[in-house]
Design a protein around this motif. Structure first.
Motif, mmCIF file in Angstrom:
data_model
loop_
_atom_site.group_PDB
_atom_site.id
_atom_site.type_symbol
_atom_site.label_atom_id
_atom_site.label_comp_id
_atom_site.label_asym_id
_atom_site.label_seq_id
_atom_site.Cartn_x
_atom_site.Cartn_y
_atom_site.Cartn_z
ATOM 1 N N ARG A 95 16.318 -22.031 3.779
ATOM 2 C CA ARG A 95 14.926 -22.451 3.985
ATOM 3 C C ARG A 95 14.405 -23.349 2.868
ATOM 4 O O ARG A 95 13.409 -24.050 3.057
ATOM 5 C CB ARG A 95 14.025 -21.232 4.139
ATOM 6 N N ASP A 96 15.071 -23.349 1.701
ATOM 7 C CA ASP A 96 14.626 -24.196 0.599
ATOM 8 C C ASP A 96 15.323 -25.554 0.591
ATOM 9 O O ASP A 96 15.027 -26.398 -0.266
ATOM 10 C CB ASP A 96 14.872 -23.500 -0.743
ATOM 11 N N HIS A 97 16.248 -25.776 1.522
ATOM 12 C CA HIS A 97 16.895 -27.088 1.586
ATOM 13 C C HIS A 97 15.857 -28.135 1.999
ATOM 14 O O HIS A 97 14.971 -27.871 2.826
ATOM 15 C CB HIS A 97 18.052 -27.055 2.589
ATOM 16 N N ALA A 98 15.965 -29.333 1.444
ATOM 17 C CA ALA A 98 14.964 -30.376 1.679
ATOM 18 C C ALA A 98 14.794 -30.684 3.166
ATOM 19 O O ALA A 98 13.676 -30.925 3.639
ATOM 20 C CB ALA A 98 15.352 -31.643 0.917
ATOM 21 N N THR A 99 15.893 -30.692 3.921
ATOM 22 C CA THR A 99 15.786 -31.009 5.350
ATOM 23 C C THR A 99 15.019 -29.920 6.096
ATOM 24 O O THR A 99 14.222 -30.220 6.993
ATOM 25 C CB THR A 99 17.184 -31.168 5.977
ATOM 26 N N VAL A 100 15.268 -28.657 5.741
ATOM 27 C CA VAL A 100 14.582 -27.566 6.417
ATOM 28 C C VAL A 100 13.102 -27.559 6.051
ATOM 29 O O VAL A 100 12.234 -27.338 6.908
ATOM 30 C CB VAL A 100 15.255 -26.220 6.080
ATOM 31 N N ARG A 101 12.795 -27.837 4.792
ATOM 32 C CA ARG A 101 11.378 -27.914 4.394
ATOM 33 C C ARG A 101 10.676 -29.042 5.145
ATOM 34 O O ARG A 101 9.518 -28.894 5.570
ATOM 35 C CB ARG A 101 11.262 -28.140 2.876
ATOM 36 N N TRP A 102 11.368 -30.166 5.327
ATOM 37 C CA TRP A 102 10.755 -31.276 6.068
ATOM 38 C C TRP A 102 10.519 -30.877 7.524
ATOM 39 O O TRP A 102 9.453 -31.151 8.091
ATOM 40 C CB TRP A 102 11.658 -32.506 5.989
ATOM 41 N N ASP A 104 9.964 -27.955 8.644
ATOM 42 C CA ASP A 104 8.869 -26.976 8.705
ATOM 43 C C ASP A 104 7.516 -27.637 8.916
ATOM 44 O O ASP A 104 6.592 -27.010 9.458
ATOM 45 C CB ASP A 104 8.829 -26.143 7.411
ATOM 46 N N ALA A 105 7.394 -28.884 8.512
ATOM 47 C CA ALA A 105 6.111 -29.587 8.613
ATOM 48 C C ALA A 105 5.967 -30.373 9.919
ATOM 49 O O ALA A 105 4.942 -31.038 10.131
ATOM 50 C CB ALA A 105 5.949 -30.543 7.426
ATOM 51 N N HIS A 186 16.368 -24.787 14.223
ATOM 52 C CA HIS A 186 14.960 -24.921 13.830
ATOM 53 C C HIS A 186 14.085 -25.269 15.034
ATOM 54 O O HIS A 186 14.459 -26.070 15.893
ATOM 55 C CB HIS A 186 14.822 -26.005 12.765
#
Length: 304
Positions: A95-102, A104-105, A186
């Motif tokens: 969940r902290d990977h940059a792609t997953v954070r992106w 999430d938005a 996701h």
């Protein structure tokens, strides 16, 4: 891109560039001084059984024909899909990977995930056409980009000038490792632009994603045609002579799968039908159990 003679490939027929590429693989001799076809024929002659990662539920029209074509008994392995629960656990772990954070938005089902593998990379020109096609399509995208063939390094120069600035907020280009299963699991992902390798197809359809298809090598072309017949997605238009594609073909296929309401509804329904096959854990567990049992029976018969 130079003006091309010949029409774009219609998708459901084997195009010229694929026939010629297959012929080279079959006839070219490698380090073993033996062509792929020679190795295949010898292996087929000396085996007594053939196991295939497939099943009649996945390809009911063609799977029953395989034993007759190869002249050997065929044991289906099922599709060996990953576990959906495992994928979601991986998503939590990443969940902290940059792609997953992106992701999430982003709104639900709004993002096209783009990944074409690493075995046969695109050329720099093809990367540019892909980028401009994604920009023209106007959909959100997450692109796992590999170093293009002929490029000395993986850097911003391989993308069209200003591309990342113009698509900022609408798209993300990731040039390192990405957690593919976490991405496909996701909620923001609504489609997959793929080369149609068997692993990628199964991973995507495990979550019911419709496909934009750009086959490059090996079994990817037949896989794409099979998925198109099942109305799971749409191939990017290619030119029959050399397999090239342009930004307009990319944009047209992406819009149809991601943005065109009526067309997308049909592709989502087709993907949902295939998801029922891929995600059927009991079905695939049963195929493995039957495979093991048949191997034991064959071994016992051979020792008697």
């Amino acid at each position: 891109m130079a003006s091309l003679s010949g029409r774009p490939s219609p998708g459901l027929e084997q195009p010229r560039y694929e026939r010629e590429g297959t012929a080279q693989v079959i006839t070219n001799h490698g380090a073993s001084a033996m062509s792929t076809m020679q190795r295949y024929v010898l292996a087929g002659e000396r085996c007594t059984l053939t196991a295939i990662r497939s099943c009649v539920e996945w390809e009911p029209e063609t799977f029953p024909l395989v034993p007759t074509i190869i002249g050997k008994p065929v044991l289906p392995l099922g599709l060996l899909p990953p576990s959906p629960k495992g994928a979601r656990r991986a998503a939590s772990a990443n969940r902290d990977h940059a792609t997953v954070r992106w992701l999430d938005a982003q709104p639900p089902k709004s993002v096209l995930y783009v990944a074409l593998g690493s075995e046969v990379p695109l050329t720099v020109e093809q990367v540019n056409e892909m980028a401009l096609g994604l920009e023209l399509a106007g959909t959100r995208f997450l692109w796992a980009l590999r170093k293009p063939s002929g490029a000395s390094a993986l850097d911003a120069d391989m993308l069209p000038p200003g591309f990342q600035e113009r698509t900022h907020g609408n798209g993300m280009v990731a040039t390192g490792w990405v957690p593919q299963m976490s991405i496909l699991a996701h909620a923001a992902v609504g489609g997959f632009l793929t080369h149609c390798g068997r692993n990628s197809l199964i991973e995507s359809l495990l979550f019911g994603h419709p496909l934009v298809m750009l086959p490059i090598f090996g079994d990817q072309g037949p896989n794409a045609r099979q998925m198109e017949r099942k109305k799971v997605g749409l191939q990017v238009a290619r030119y029959d002579k050399d397999g090239s594609f342009d930004r307009h073909g990319v944009a047209s296929a992406v819009r149809a799968v991601m943005l065109d309401g009526e067309a997308r509804t049909g592709f989502v329904a087709g993907a949902a039908k295939m998801q029922k096959v891929v995600a059927d854990k009991e079905l695939h567990d049963r195929y493995i159990d039957e495979f093991v049992q048949q191997l034991r029976s064959h071994a016992a018969a051979a020792t008697n």
